[in-house]
Design an enzyme around this catalytic site. Structure first.
Site, PDB file in Angstrom:
ATOM      1  N   LYS A 278      58.363  55.028  34.613  1.00  0.00           N
ATOM      2  CA  LYS A 278      56.952  55.413  34.700  1.00  0.00           C
ATOM      3  C   LYS A 278      56.289  54.509  35.719  1.00  0.00           C
ATOM      4  CE  LYS A 278      54.251  58.402  32.641  1.00  0.00           C
ATOM      5  NZ  LYS A 278      54.603  59.710  32.070  1.00  0.00           N
TER       6      LYS A 278
HETATM    7  P1  NAD Z   1      45.335  65.215  33.685  1.00  0.00           P
HETATM    8  O1  NAD Z   1      44.813  64.051  34.402  1.00  0.00           O
HETATM    9  O2  NAD Z   1      45.625  66.475  34.420  1.00  0.00           O
HETATM   10  O3  NAD Z   1      44.327  65.601  32.484  1.00  0.00           O
HETATM   11  C1  NAD Z   1      43.914  64.704  31.498  1.00  0.00           C
HETATM   12  C2  NAD Z   1      42.775  65.354  30.734  1.00  0.00           C
HETATM   13  O4  NAD Z   1      42.412  64.545  29.621  1.00  0.00           O
HETATM   14  C3  NAD Z   1      41.491  65.526  31.580  1.00  0.00           C
HETATM   15  O5  NAD Z   1      40.946  66.813  31.317  1.00  0.00           O
HETATM   16  C4  NAD Z   1      40.551  64.459  31.018  1.00  0.00           C
HETATM   17  O6  NAD Z   1      39.190  64.801  31.130  1.00  0.00           O
HETATM   18  C5  NAD Z   1      40.997  64.469  29.568  1.00  0.00           C
HETATM   19  N1  NAD Z   1      40.601  63.296  28.807  1.00  0.00           N
HETATM   20  C6  NAD Z   1      40.663  61.989  29.138  1.00  0.00           C
HETATM   21  N2  NAD Z   1      40.183  61.240  28.138  1.00  0.00           N
HETATM   22  C7  NAD Z   1      39.815  62.098  27.160  1.00  0.00           C
HETATM   23  C8  NAD Z   1      39.237  61.944  25.886  1.00  0.00           C
HETATM   24  N3  NAD Z   1      38.960  60.734  25.407  1.00  0.00           N
HETATM   25  N4  NAD Z   1      38.985  63.048  25.146  1.00  0.00           N
HETATM   26  C9  NAD Z   1      39.285  64.276  25.609  1.00  0.00           C
HETATM   27  N5  NAD Z   1      39.838  64.484  26.810  1.00  0.00           N
HETATM   28  C10 NAD Z   1      40.081  63.410  27.579  1.00  0.00           C
HETATM   29  O7  NAD Z   1      46.635  64.721  32.893  1.00  0.00           O
HETATM   30  P2  NAD Z   1      47.856  65.586  32.340  1.00  0.00           P
HETATM   31  O8  NAD Z   1      48.904  65.598  33.367  1.00  0.00           O
HETATM   32  O9  NAD Z   1      47.341  66.851  31.764  1.00  0.00           O
HETATM   33  O10 NAD Z   1      48.395  64.647  31.164  1.00  0.00           O
HETATM   34  C11 NAD Z   1      47.827  64.651  29.860  1.00  0.00           C
HETATM   35  C12 NAD Z   1      48.799  64.018  28.870  1.00  0.00           C
HETATM   36  O11 NAD Z   1      50.041  64.718  28.899  1.00  0.00           O
HETATM   37  C13 NAD Z   1      49.153  62.565  29.170  1.00  0.00           C
HETATM   38  O12 NAD Z   1      49.371  61.889  27.949  1.00  0.00           O
HETATM   39  C14 NAD Z   1      50.456  62.672  29.934  1.00  0.00           C
HETATM   40  O13 NAD Z   1      51.222  61.493  29.864  1.00  0.00           O
HETATM   41  C15 NAD Z   1      51.095  63.816  29.189  1.00  0.00           C
HETATM   42  N6  NAD Z   1      52.146  64.516  29.942  1.00  0.00           N
HETATM   43  C16 NAD Z   1      51.893  65.099  31.150  1.00  0.00           C
HETATM   44  C17 NAD Z   1      52.905  65.785  31.814  1.00  0.00           C
HETATM   45  C18 NAD Z   1      52.678  66.505  33.116  1.00  0.00           C
HETATM   46  O14 NAD Z   1      53.591  67.207  33.577  1.00  0.00           O
HETATM   47  N7  NAD Z   1      51.516  66.437  33.731  1.00  0.00           N
HETATM   48  C19 NAD Z   1      54.203  65.832  31.253  1.00  0.00           C
HETATM   49  C20 NAD Z   1      54.426  65.241  30.008  1.00  0.00           C
HETATM   50  C21 NAD Z   1      53.390  64.593  29.365  1.00  0.00           C
END
Ligand code: NAD
Length: 420
Positions: free
Chosen positions: A110
């Site tokens: 990561k």
């Molecule tokens: P992103 O940056 O696209 O979106 C994150 C979202 O969370 C945004 O809409 C933001 O406004 C919201 N957010 C932040 N703090 C918040 C809160 N306190 N309450 C409500 N919403 C809040 O990120 P992402 O890629 O969608 O990742 C989200 C989660 O999924 C993370 O934990 C990440 O590690 C996990 N994840 C992502 C992927 C991927 O392919 N992008 C894969 C596996 C896991």
């Protein structure tokens, strides 16, 4: 828990506790336990960039590799003000278990930069990304460690990372990152893969619990890549999405939100609050709404001992990494909530990243139908293996997922031995 050292953060403690519980259930060799508790390597870099106003600011960047016994390491890059070494190390450890559970030939890694990406201009973001990539370029590469998007990063950031790395080598190397735009070697189906995978898992759980999706309601915390695509796929599966939130607040409509319309509003304004055709609710209220499926898709440690007793869903699908604390996990289990753990629920992203990397290396690209089919095959297979193990050993889905992943890596270590 005495050797946390530089990694000592609540999220690292969570990852380590989960590992120790799983190691106990597995009866894992103490020598291997020692090796799995800390990452193989952790690089901390300073990322100086010239801001638009002429001043130089220095950001902290990280790239951590937890394990590489099964192949090159894989894991996203996070841009967020809360990024620190312990968080990146915890997320790297979960990536190891996740890749092994899905049967991918990858280890876990990561990366991240502590910054508020929303406050940076496009030019600043590009300079930050290029300098960060240059600083970690000695440890990444298609055969060594392959970054991807995570919170606060997207396909444009991946394009700049790929370009920076390729310029240093002198030729295009698309396989150094995944989650790139399709025109420079990205894969069809990658951008929505994590949300699609979350919903594939939800459908498997619903079938086991005899829940009809056309009678199901869903609440989703987070409206980024994972949350928005999970919302779309849940609607496509027939469910009503009754609530969505982002970092600034949430929306609620018991009759079901018009998801595409809400996402269009979010795209245009950058936020959910202000959307007129639904009631505003707080992010905290969203988590405890009565619903069939709750999908935390934002940050870690959102379901805690403070709200776990009020969580009112039947299925909790962890789109985010580490959204449930240890104490909350026990409470949810006692209350009969079917938890689909993060390393299974959100594995769709790294699975299609693997497809992207394979396509880049072969320079031969697959159709979207092939990608969806192979994703569903791998994920549904993993879901049922985990479910069977959980039933046989009378353990939680999380424990079954962890011990499946950990055992696979342990076997690689036993066979490869300890160098020198
Ligand atoms: P992103 O940056 O696209 O979106 C994150 C979202 O969370 C945004 O809409 C933001 O406004 C919201 N957010 C932040 N703090 C918040 C809160 N306190 N309450 C409500 N919403 C809040 O990120 P992402 O890629 O969608 O990742 C989200 C989660 O999924 C993370 O934990 C990440 O590690 C996990 N994840 C992502 C992927 C991927 O392919 N992008 C894969 C596996 C896991």
């Amino acid at each position: 828990m005495d050797q946390l050292g530089e990694f000592d953060q609540p999220i690292y403690r969570l990852a380590l506790h989960q590992f120790e519980q799983a190691a106990e259930v597995l009866g894992l060799d103490p020598n291997l336990r020692e090796r799995f508790k800390t990452p193989e390597r952790a690089l901390v870099v300073s990322v100086p960039i010239r801001m638009d106003n002429g001043q130089v600011r220095v950001f902290q960047g990280y790239r951590v590799r937890h394990d590489s016994s099964l192949g090159p390491s894989k894991g996203g890059v996070r841009y967020h003000p809360g990024v620190n070494l312990g968080e990146v190390a915890a997320l790297a450890m979960w990536m190891s278990w996740k890749c092994a559970l899905a049967g991918l030939p990858y280890g876990g890694a990561k990366g991240g930069v502590r910054c508020e990406p929303k406050s940076l201009s496009r030019g600043e973001l590009q300079r930050l990304t290029r300098r960060y990539t240059a600083e970690i370029s000695s440890v990444i590469g298609p055969e060594e460690d392959i970054p991807a998007p995570d919170v606060g990063t997207n396909e444009q950031i991946m394009a700049w990372m790929m370009d920076t790395y390729s310029m240093q080598k002198g030729y295009a190397i698309p396989g150094v990152v995944t989650g790139k735009p399709i025109s420079i070697g990205g894969s069809l189906g990658r951008s929505e893969a994590t949300g699609r995978g979350v919903v594939t898992n939800v459908l498997e759980a619903a079938s086991i619990l005899s829940i009809r999706m056309d009678q199901a309601t869903a609440a989703i915390q987070g409206c980024g890549n994972v949350g928005s695509n999970a919302a779309r796929m849940l609607v496509a599966a027939g469910a009503k999405v009754i609530a969505l939130s982002d970092s600034q607040g949430g929306l609620y409509d018991p009759k079901g939100l018009e998801v595409e319309d809400v996402l269009k509003y979010k795209h245009e304004t950058g936020k959910l609050p202000g959307y007129r055709k639904a009631e505003p609710i707080s992010g905290a209220e969203l988590l405890t709404l009565p619903c069939t499926v709750l999908v935390p898709s934002a940050l870690s440690e959102q379901v805690t001992e403070k709200n776990a007793a009020r969580i009112s869903c039947r299925i909790l699908a962890e789109g985010a990494n580490g959204p449930t604390t240890l104490e909350a996990d026990d409470i949810l289990r006692e209350r009969g909530v079917f938890v689909i753990p993060d390393i299974l629920a959100n594995a769709g992203g790294v699975i299609v990243s693997y497809f992207e990397w394979v396509q880049d290396l072969q320079k031969y690209f697959w159709s979207e139908t092939e990608i969806h089919q192979r994703l569903t095959e791998i994920l549904s297979g993993a879901f049922h293996r985990v479910y069977r193990l959980a039933q046989e050993r009378k353990i939680s889905m999380r424990m079954a997922a962890l011990i499946t992943g950990i055992e696979k890596i342990a076997q690689a270590h036993r066979l490869r031995g300890l160098y020198p």
